[in-house]
Design a protein around this motif. Structure first.
Motif, PDB file in Angstrom:
ATOM      1  N   UNK A   1       0.836  -1.207   0.000  1.00 54.91           N
ATOM      2  CA  UNK A   1       0.000   0.000   0.000  1.00 54.91           C
ATOM      3  C   UNK A   1       0.865   1.249   0.000  1.00 54.91           C
ATOM      4  N   UNK A   2       1.997   1.221   0.702  1.00 55.10           N
ATOM      5  CA  UNK A   2       2.902   2.372   0.692  1.00 55.10           C
ATOM      6  C   UNK A   2       3.463   2.599  -0.706  1.00 55.10           C
ATOM      7  N   UNK A   3       3.853   1.537  -1.375  1.00 51.87           N
ATOM      8  CA  UNK A   3       4.391   1.665  -2.732  1.00 51.87           C
ATOM      9  C   UNK A   3       3.353   2.136  -3.729  1.00 51.87           C
ATOM     10  N   UNK A   4       2.148   1.581  -3.636  1.00 49.47           N
ATOM     11  CA  UNK A   4       1.115   1.962  -4.593  1.00 49.47           C
ATOM     12  C   UNK A   4       0.624   3.393  -4.361  1.00 49.47           C
ATOM     13  N   UNK A   5       0.638   3.851  -3.122  1.00 47.57           N
ATOM     14  CA  UNK A   5       0.287   5.252  -2.851  1.00 47.57           C
ATOM     15  C   UNK A   5       1.336   6.175  -3.467  1.00 47.57           C
ATOM     16  N   UNK A   6       2.605   5.790  -3.364  1.00 46.80           N
ATOM     17  CA  UNK A   6       3.659   6.598  -3.997  1.00 46.80           C
ATOM     18  C   UNK A   6       3.424   6.687  -5.497  1.00 46.80           C
ATOM     19  N   UNK A   7       3.087   5.569  -6.123  1.00 43.24           N
ATOM     20  CA  UNK A   7       2.845   5.572  -7.564  1.00 43.24           C
ATOM     21  C   UNK A   7       1.578   6.335  -7.921  1.00 43.24           C
TER      22      UNK A   7
ATOM     23  N   UNK B   1      10.401  -1.158  -6.088  1.00 40.02           N
ATOM     24  CA  UNK B   1      10.511  -2.580  -6.416  1.00 40.02           C
ATOM     25  C   UNK B   1      10.254  -3.431  -5.172  1.00 40.02           C
ATOM     26  N   UNK B   2      10.842  -3.029  -4.057  1.00 42.59           N
ATOM     27  CA  UNK B   2      10.645  -3.759  -2.807  1.00 42.59           C
ATOM     28  C   UNK B   2       9.176  -3.710  -2.377  1.00 42.59           C
ATOM     29  N   UNK B   3       8.596  -2.502  -2.380  1.00 44.14           N
ATOM     30  CA  UNK B   3       7.238  -2.340  -1.844  1.00 44.14           C
ATOM     31  C   UNK B   3       6.155  -2.888  -2.768  1.00 44.14           C
ATOM     32  N   UNK B   4       6.315  -2.741  -4.066  1.00 49.54           N
ATOM     33  CA  UNK B   4       5.240  -3.124  -4.997  1.00 49.54           C
ATOM     34  C   UNK B   4       5.394  -4.521  -5.580  1.00 49.54           C
ATOM     35  N   UNK B   5       6.605  -5.084  -5.552  1.00 46.46           N
ATOM     36  CA  UNK B   5       6.812  -6.379  -6.203  1.00 46.46           C
ATOM     37  C   UNK B   5       7.332  -7.444  -5.233  1.00 46.46           C
TER      38      UNK B   5
END
Length: 128
Positions: A59-65, A115-119
């Protein structure tokens, strides 16, 4: 089971108390994990705990994107974030090292974070 349930209630009270005081939701992952731990031992509890961890990172990675797109990965973005924490919250040595790092290094850090957060972490949910 009763001890885990009591612990989950205490973690819930502490998380909501912290959120009501300062508006931080950093302890919500612990809140979700404490309730997942009340499930019976086995695959379901293991899956629930993995899901909490994957959700916390993804969720942190997708919010960044969603908010910044790939512009979030620009080197200037990390420099701006470091400027926000200049008050001493971050390690002074790490701040100095990152400020003097070439843009390529900052880009690698930002892309590595996504890469770490989303994959990578979400993949841990499905891998054994």
């Amino acid at each position: 089971m009763t001890l885990r349930f009591a612990f989950a209630v205490l973690v819930t009270m502490e998380s909501f108390f912290e959120y009501s005081l300062v508006g931080w939701h950093t302890s919500f992952a612990a809140l979700y994990m404490s309730w997942a731990a009340t499930a019976p031992c086995g695959y379901v509890r293991d899956f629930m705990l993995r899901l909490v961890v994957a959700h916390s990172y993804a969720s942190a990675g997708f919010v960044k994107l969603a908010t910044g797109g790939l512009r979030w990965c620009h080197a200037k973005n990390l420099q701006d974030v470091l400027n926000c924490y200049e008050s001493g919250a971050a390690s002074p040595l790490a701040s100095r090292l990152l400020r003097s790092a070439p843009n390529f290094v900052l880009l690698c850090i930002n892309y590595g974070t996504l890469l770490l957060e989303c994959v990578i972490v979400p993949l841990l949910l499905v891998m054994d």
